[in-house]
Motif scaffolding. Structure first.
Motif, mmCIF file in Angstrom:
data_model
loop_
_atom_site.group_PDB
_atom_site.id
_atom_site.type_symbol
_atom_site.label_atom_id
_atom_site.label_comp_id
_atom_site.label_asym_id
_atom_site.label_seq_id
_atom_site.Cartn_x
_atom_site.Cartn_y
_atom_site.Cartn_z
ATOM 1 N N GLU A 1 35.830 5.872 102.557
ATOM 2 C CA GLU A 1 34.621 6.202 101.797
ATOM 3 C C GLU A 1 33.862 7.390 102.394
ATOM 4 O OE1 GLU A 1 31.279 3.406 101.707
ATOM 5 O OE2 GLU A 1 31.044 3.879 99.562
ATOM 6 N N ALA A 2 33.698 7.413 103.684
ATOM 7 C CA ALA A 2 32.942 8.514 104.298
ATOM 8 C C ALA A 2 33.688 9.828 104.106
ATOM 9 C CB ALA A 2 32.710 8.238 105.780
ATOM 10 N N PHE A 3 35.001 9.792 104.268
ATOM 11 C CA PHE A 3 35.840 10.985 104.114
ATOM 12 C C PHE A 3 35.799 11.505 102.675
ATOM 13 C CE2 PHE A 3 40.048 12.648 102.873
ATOM 14 C CZ PHE A 3 40.208 13.702 103.775
ATOM 15 N N ALA A 4 35.847 10.587 101.711
ATOM 16 C CA ALA A 4 35.987 10.969 100.309
ATOM 17 C C ALA A 4 34.642 11.182 99.621
ATOM 18 C CB ALA A 4 36.776 9.893 99.562
ATOM 19 N N SER A 5 33.602 10.528 100.103
ATOM 20 C CA SER A 5 32.358 10.480 99.330
ATOM 21 C C SER A 5 31.107 10.940 100.084
ATOM 22 C CB SER A 5 32.121 9.057 98.817
ATOM 23 O OG SER A 5 33.307 8.513 98.267
ATOM 24 N N PHE A 6 31.157 11.059 101.396
ATOM 25 C CA PHE A 6 29.933 11.410 102.132
ATOM 26 C C PHE A 6 30.011 12.774 102.831
ATOM 27 C CE2 PHE A 6 29.257 6.566 103.051
ATOM 28 C CZ PHE A 6 28.903 6.368 101.711
ATOM 29 N N HIS A 7 31.088 12.998 103.585
ATOM 30 C CA HIS A 7 31.114 14.168 104.477
ATOM 31 C C HIS A 7 30.987 15.490 103.732
ATOM 32 C CE1 HIS A 7 33.532 11.628 107.651
ATOM 33 N NE2 HIS A 7 32.284 11.227 107.506
ATOM 34 N N GLY A 8 31.652 15.607 102.602
ATOM 35 C CA GLY A 8 31.617 16.872 101.864
ATOM 36 C C GLY A 8 30.233 17.152 101.309
ATOM 37 N N ALA A 9 29.640 16.142 100.681
ATOM 38 C CA ALA A 9 28.291 16.313 100.126
ATOM 39 C C ALA A 9 27.316 16.699 101.232
ATOM 40 C CB ALA A 9 27.846 15.020 99.440
ATOM 41 N N ASP A 10 27.432 16.048 102.370
ATOM 42 C CA ASP A 10 26.532 16.353 103.483
ATOM 43 C C ASP A 10 26.720 17.804 103.935
ATOM 44 O OD1 ASP A 10 25.915 13.681 103.234
ATOM 45 O OD2 ASP A 10 26.829 13.063 105.153
ATOM 46 N N PHE A 11 27.962 18.250 104.043
ATOM 47 C CA PHE A 11 28.223 19.617 104.488
ATOM 48 C C PHE A 11 27.626 20.634 103.508
ATOM 49 C CE2 PHE A 11 30.623 23.560 104.627
ATOM 50 C CZ PHE A 11 30.598 23.860 105.982
ATOM 51 N N TYR A 12 27.802 20.378 102.214
ATOM 52 C CA TYR A 12 27.310 21.313 101.194
ATOM 53 C C TYR A 12 25.814 21.167 100.932
ATOM 54 C CZ TYR A 12 31.833 23.260 99.756
ATOM 55 O OH TYR A 12 33.023 23.944 99.710
ATOM 56 N N GLY A 13 25.179 20.180 101.572
ATOM 57 C CA GLY A 13 23.746 19.984 101.356
ATOM 58 C C GLY A 13 23.437 19.447 99.969
ATOM 59 N N LEU A 14 24.341 18.663 99.421
ATOM 60 C CA LEU A 14 24.151 18.056 98.098
ATOM 61 C C LEU A 14 23.940 16.557 98.272
ATOM 62 C CD1 LEU A 14 26.950 20.020 96.219
ATOM 63 C CD2 LEU A 14 24.468 20.264 95.905
ATOM 64 N N PRO A 15 23.247 15.920 97.314
ATOM 65 C CA PRO A 15 23.044 14.470 97.450
ATOM 66 C C PRO A 15 24.365 13.714 97.335
ATOM 67 C CG PRO A 15 22.228 15.263 95.314
ATOM 68 C CD PRO A 15 22.597 16.482 96.118
ATOM 69 N N ARG A 16 24.470 12.620 98.049
ATOM 70 C CA ARG A 16 25.648 11.750 97.878
ATOM 71 C C ARG A 16 25.574 11.090 96.507
ATOM 72 N NH1 ARG A 16 25.889 8.569 103.728
ATOM 73 N NH2 ARG A 16 26.260 10.422 105.020
ATOM 74 N N ASN A 17 26.705 10.759 95.936
ATOM 75 C CA ASN A 17 26.730 10.090 94.638
ATOM 76 C C ASN A 17 26.239 8.655 94.789
ATOM 77 O OD1 ASN A 17 27.922 12.344 93.329
ATOM 78 N ND2 ASN A 17 29.891 11.780 94.252
ATOM 79 N N SER A 18 25.699 8.109 93.694
ATOM 80 C CA SER A 18 25.223 6.726 93.770
ATOM 81 C C SER A 18 26.140 5.755 93.005
ATOM 82 C CB SER A 18 23.787 6.625 93.244
ATOM 83 O OG SER A 18 23.690 7.273 92.002
ATOM 84 N N GLU A 19 26.904 6.274 92.019
ATOM 85 C CA GLU A 19 27.858 5.418 91.299
ATOM 86 C C GLU A 19 28.965 4.924 92.232
ATOM 87 O OE1 GLU A 19 29.192 8.179 88.127
ATOM 88 O OE2 GLU A 19 29.604 6.275 87.111
ATOM 89 N N ARG A 20 29.697 3.909 91.770
ATOM 90 C CA ARG A 20 30.829 3.439 92.563
ATOM 91 C C ARG A 20 32.092 3.384 91.720
ATOM 92 N NH1 ARG A 20 28.829 1.708 97.213
ATOM 93 N NH2 ARG A 20 30.256 0.083 97.838
ATOM 94 N N ILE A 21 33.245 3.426 92.370
ATOM 95 C CA ILE A 21 34.524 3.224 91.683
ATOM 96 C C ILE A 21 35.278 2.125 92.422
ATOM 97 C CG2 ILE A 21 34.738 5.625 90.887
ATOM 98 C CD1 ILE A 21 36.963 5.886 93.118
ATOM 99 N N THR A 22 36.217 1.515 91.714
ATOM 100 C CA THR A 22 37.028 0.466 92.344
ATOM 101 C C THR A 22 38.509 0.786 92.170
ATOM 102 O OG1 THR A 22 35.316 -1.199 92.028
ATOM 103 C CG2 THR A 22 37.559 -2.013 92.347
ATOM 104 N N LEU A 23 39.242 0.607 93.244
ATOM 105 C CA LEU A 23 40.698 0.720 93.220
ATOM 106 C C LEU A 23 41.266 -0.678 93.461
ATOM 107 C CD1 LEU A 23 41.207 3.811 95.580
ATOM 108 C CD2 LEU A 23 40.997 3.812 93.099
ATOM 109 N N ARG A 24 42.414 -0.950 92.836
ATOM 110 C CA ARG A 24 43.059 -2.220 93.165
ATOM 111 C C ARG A 24 44.476 -1.934 93.668
ATOM 112 N NH1 ARG A 24 45.750 -5.168 87.967
ATOM 113 N NH2 ARG A 24 46.170 -3.282 86.779
#
Ligand SMILES: NC(=O)N[C@@H](CC(=O)O)C(=O)O
Ligand SMILES: [Zn+2]
Ligand SMILES: [Zn+2]
Length: 343
Positions: free
Chosen positions: A289-312
């Motif tokens: 999750e941090a790799f796919a959803s947090f680190h990039g947004a933080d680097f670009y200075g953009l807000p993290r997404n709030s929606e969620r997705i599920t994989l099975r």
């Protein structure tokens, strides 16, 4: 674990193409990712804010109703990019980075930078405005072995560039080597890297398994196993310098299966599922999750997404080919299973 729920991810390196191809591939990305950094290597490339504005509108037009997706636009750096264009880009609100292709290094890079010094005025403006420079990090010197081009680029181009512009925000795109990982780790926080799913999953043997396999050919080319392991270590380390960038790069089947096939692997049809496989194999699904959803947004200075997705955890078979305008597209894993599925 049978299901995996995470904050909706973003793709920090994506090729969407244009026209019918754009319409064919965009839904794959938009179903999985909230945003993507869209590469500017169209023919001709996206070199100005006005061209980026028009391309962005074409992307939004091609988006199926009901799918929310924000294209984050980039400009293609040339020898002549004006510092004023960089200022306009920063002010636009929709251009988020500038892409540096060494001329001739990869698909549609003929208009790229012939010598990095020529682009210094634009790069200086980027450092001032905090606009990230995204780098295809391979030298084009024909004397340099194709498997060494990233490591040599770091020594010849990146080290002097960051010495001159130490505050420049820079992403070493699709990092493929231990040297690349070590370099990025050793730099301050303004230097980061994207990692593709295919470079995390495969080494160069995949290109030659039982014969020549053009659908495993991309640039930078797949490397040996020791490098793949270094990429995995970086991806699962929790280090915020490393984040997801698929480099999904669609080319029609006829331009891949021919005497001089194009570089590029299509992965958007399983853009997050393939990463889940790689992280699971490394015993580190909790780090996805941090790799796919947090680190990039933080680097670009953009807000993290709030929606969620599920994989099975469910093995599904990838289609042999996908629609792609007048041609068809052979996706990664065509005719073979992938062990995670988007719910
Ligand atoms: N990665 C690739 O092999 N190809 C990309 C260009 C690039 O990202 O270098 C493409 O546009 O096809
Ligand atoms: Zn590239
Ligand atoms: Zn790319």
């Amino acid at each position: 674990m049978d299901t995996l729920t995470l904050t909706r991810p973003d793709d920090w390196h994506l090729h969407l193409r244009d026209g019918a191809a754009l319409g064919a591939v965009l839904p794959d990305t938009a179903r999985r990712f909230a945003r993507a950094i869209v590469m500017p290597n169209l023919k001709p490339p996206v070199r100005t804010v006005e061209e980026a504005r028009a391309y962005r509108a074409r992307i939004l037009d091609a988006l199926p109703v009901g799918l929310g997706f924000e294209p984050l636009m980039t400009l293609y750096l040339t020898d002549n990019t004006a510092p004023a264009e960089i200022a306009r880009a920063r002010a636009s609100g929709f251009v988020h980075a500038v892409k540096y292709y060494p001329a001739g290094a990869t698909t549609n890079s003929d208009f790229g930078v012939s010598a990095v010094e020529r682009a210094y005025p634009a790069i200086e403006a980027m450092a001032e405005h905090g606009l990230p420079l995204l780098v295809h990090g391979e030298v084009t010197d024909p004397e340099v072995d194709v498997f060494d081009r990233e490591a040599v680029f770091i020594d010849r181009v990146l080290v002097p560039l960051l010495k001159r512009f130490p505050k420049l925000k820079l992403v070493l795109e699709h990092t493929t080597t231990r040297e690349g990982v070590d370099f990025v780790k050793a730099q301050p926080a303004n230097v980061a890297a994207t990692l593709t799913a295919h470079h995390l999953l495969y080494n160069r043997n995949a290109m030659f398994k039982g014969g020549i396999r053009p659908h495993y050919y991309c640039l930078p080319v797949l490397k040996r196993e020791a490098h793949r392991r270094a990429l995995i270590e970086a991806a699962i380390s929790g280090n915020p310098k490393f984040f997801l960038g698929t480099d999904s790069a669609p080319h029609g089947k006829t331009s891949k299966e021919c005497a001089c096939g194009c570089a590029g692997i299509y992965t958007a049809h399983a853009g997050i599922e393939l990463y889940a496989e790689a992280f699971e194999a490394a015993g580190a699904l909790d780090k996805l999750e941090a790799f796919a959803s947090f680190h990039g947004a933080d680097f670009y200075g953009l807000p993290r997404n709030s929606e969620r997705i599920t994989l099975r955890k469910f093995a599904w078979t990838v289609a042999d080919s996908l629609a792609f305008g007048n041609d068809v597209l052979v996706p990664l894993r065509a005719g073979e299973p992938i062990s995670w599925q988007l719910v």
